[in-house]
Design an enzyme around this catalytic site. Structure first.
Site, PDB file in Angstrom:
ATOM      1  N   ARG A   1       0.684  -1.292   0.172  1.00 14.17           N
ATOM      2  CA  ARG A   1      -0.026   0.049  -0.178  1.00 14.17           C
ATOM      3  C   ARG A   1       1.043   1.325  -0.070  1.00 14.17           C
ATOM      4  O   ARG A   1       0.599   2.245  -0.515  1.00 14.17           O
ATOM      5  CB  ARG A   1      -0.966  -0.031   1.254  1.00 14.17           C
TER       6      ARG A   1
ATOM      7  N   TYR B   1     -14.765  16.443 -16.719  1.00 14.51           N
ATOM      8  CA  TYR B   1     -15.212  15.164 -16.803  1.00 14.51           C
ATOM      9  C   TYR B   1     -16.302  14.875 -15.678  1.00 14.51           C
ATOM     10  O   TYR B   1     -16.121  15.540 -14.555  1.00 14.51           O
ATOM     11  CB  TYR B   1     -14.105  14.294 -16.477  1.00 14.51           C
TER      12      TYR B   1
ATOM     13  N   ASP C   1      -5.610  18.782 -15.319  1.00 18.96           N
ATOM     14  CA  ASP C   1      -5.845  17.452 -15.750  1.00 18.96           C
ATOM     15  C   ASP C   1      -5.224  17.302 -17.166  1.00 18.96           C
ATOM     16  O   ASP C   1      -5.953  17.853 -18.051  1.00 18.96           O
ATOM     17  CB  ASP C   1      -7.279  16.992 -15.484  1.00 18.96           C
TER      18      ASP C   1
ATOM     19  N   LYS D   1      -6.532   6.120 -19.780  1.00 20.05           N
ATOM     20  CA  LYS D   1      -6.620   6.547 -21.299  1.00 20.05           C
ATOM     21  C   LYS D   1      -5.505   6.374 -21.887  1.00 20.05           C
ATOM     22  O   LYS D   1      -4.811   5.350 -22.189  1.00 20.05           O
ATOM     23  CB  LYS D   1      -7.278   8.113 -20.970  1.00 20.05           C
TER      24      LYS D   1
END
Ligand SMILES: Cc1ncc(COP(=O)(O)O)c(C=O)c1O
Length: 389
Positions: A57, A109, A181, A206
């Site tokens: 983690r 988005y 972004d 993406k």
């Protein structure tokens, strides 16, 4: 031990080459794992005590290699890989506290919009959505509590181009953080940190990963202070990218430059074709001279990317969406195969109708992500899709 150095590009990666293609294909440049040329997947949750790694983690060698790679491509010093693009965005918002204010692009988005409305607003962080194309006008919306300006460019789905350097100085002059972004263009075409942004975020799902086979996200910064906080946030929220997803992203990035060139040339050809089609009202693609920010685009980016949106003149969207033989009707973008998306019911379904319509997300708006197919096949498919009424 989780030192910052774990997320800093190695000297080898930095000095390997100034060329983007070489850095993408060689990744973070870490050596010494049994001579493996393909960086291994370290599918382990924990590590024997006393070494560099303690628990996955917190850090994992495959993820670390990916973080170095993405930081190096964005020309940042510290990279962080998350379990999704939204996990990356959420981690950036985790830098804030109740009472803080964020100025954010109104066109963005839909999942980011939902994250704000359903989660972060409830924690007492205030958001103002605005058209950030005119920083002088946006300036009036800055408050004493404004801590962050957050921009997508080009925006999803209206493909608005925001002036990065001007927004960076608007923020920087006031000690406000500026986050961008960069999902649509990737560092291959646009490097917001070099234009003054403090943080770059990505949906790595993406173009960066690029094959429709993994979900991941990134944040990159050159600030040691922000890096310390982002590292702490990732370890504490537990939203880091898993080893296998990190490996898929690493593999995808090796071909990023080649893919981006092809995505962009296909998108440009499709945009030109659609612009002259009798059923198409308008095409939104910043690589077209008809786009209002065509010149700005050329100034701050080296390519217009592989996504476009277009507006049909009539209501026959359903048959167009479902009519593709190659172009599939699906959410997402940036993969090897072309996708057509209906923002109203897919990516932007959680944006209220009045907001959607104000932005331009009307029932006749379609978004197209161009893949790597031959352009003649794509244009043929578009032709037959648009012949269906
Ligand atoms: C511009 C942009 N940012 C962030 C995201 C969220 O990324 P993810 O789906 O990987 O969580 C998306 C998803 O489509 C996006 O298009």
């Amino acid at each position: 031990m989780h030192t910052l150095l774990q997320s800093k590009p190695t000297e080898r990666a930095v000095f390997l080459s100034n060329h983007f293609e070489t850095r993408a294909s060689h990744g973070g440049g870490t050596e010494g794992y049994q001579g493996a040329v393909s960086f291994p997947i370290f599918q382990t949750s924990t590590y024997q005590a006393g070494g560099e790694f303690s628990y996955s983690r917190c850090q994992n060698p495959t993820r670390k290699e990916l973080e170095h790679t993405v930081a190096s491509l964005e020309e940042g010093a510290y990279g962080f890989a998350f379990s999704s693009g939204l996990a990356a965005v959420s981690s950036v918002f985790s830098l804030l506290k109740a009472g803080d204010h964020v100025l954010i692009s109104d066109d963005l988005y839909g999942g980011t919009y939902r994250l704000i409305r359903e989660i972060w607003s409830g924690f007492g962080i205030r958001f103002t959505f605005a058209d950030l194309r005119e920083p002088e006008r946006a300036e009036g919306l800055i408050r004493r509590e404004t801590r962050l300006i957050f921009a997508e460019t080009p925006t999803n789905p209206m493909m608005k181009v925001l002036p990065l350097a001007r927004l960076a100085s608007l923020a920087g002059d006031r000690g406000i953080l500026f986050a961008v972004d960069n999902t649509f263009l990737t560092p291959y075409f646009q490097k917001p940190l070099t234009l003054g942004a403090d943080i770059v975020v990505h949906s790595g799902t993406k173009f960066l990963s690029g094959h429709h086979d993994t979900v991941c996200g990134f944040a990159v910064t050159s600030s040691e202070e922000l890096a310390k906080k982002l590292g702490m946030i990732g370890r504490t929220l537990g939203n880091a990218a898993a080893p296998f997803d990190s490996w898929l992203a690493l593999r995808g990035i090796q071909t990023l430059p080649l893919r981006m060139e092809k995505h962009a040339s296909n998108a440009h050809a499709a945009a030109v074709y659609l612009e002259s089609h009798p059923r198409v009202e308008q095409v939104f693609y910043p690589g077209l001279p008809s786009h209002p920010s065509f010149e700005l685009m050329k100034k701050q980016a080296t390519g217009a990317g592989g996504v476009l949106s277009f507006l049909l003149k009539d209501d026959g969207v359903e048959k167009v969406l479902n009519g593709g033989k190659l172009i599939r009707f699906a959410e997402s973008l940036g993969g090897t195969t072309s996708l057509i998306t209906y923002p109203q019911t897919q990516t932007h379904a959680s944006v209220p109708k009045d907001v959607r319509e104000r932005i331009g997300i009307t029932p006749r708006l379609l978004r197209l992500s161009l893949g790597l197919e031959h352009i003649e096949d794509l244009l043929e498919d578009l032709e037959q899709m648009l012949s269906r009424k």
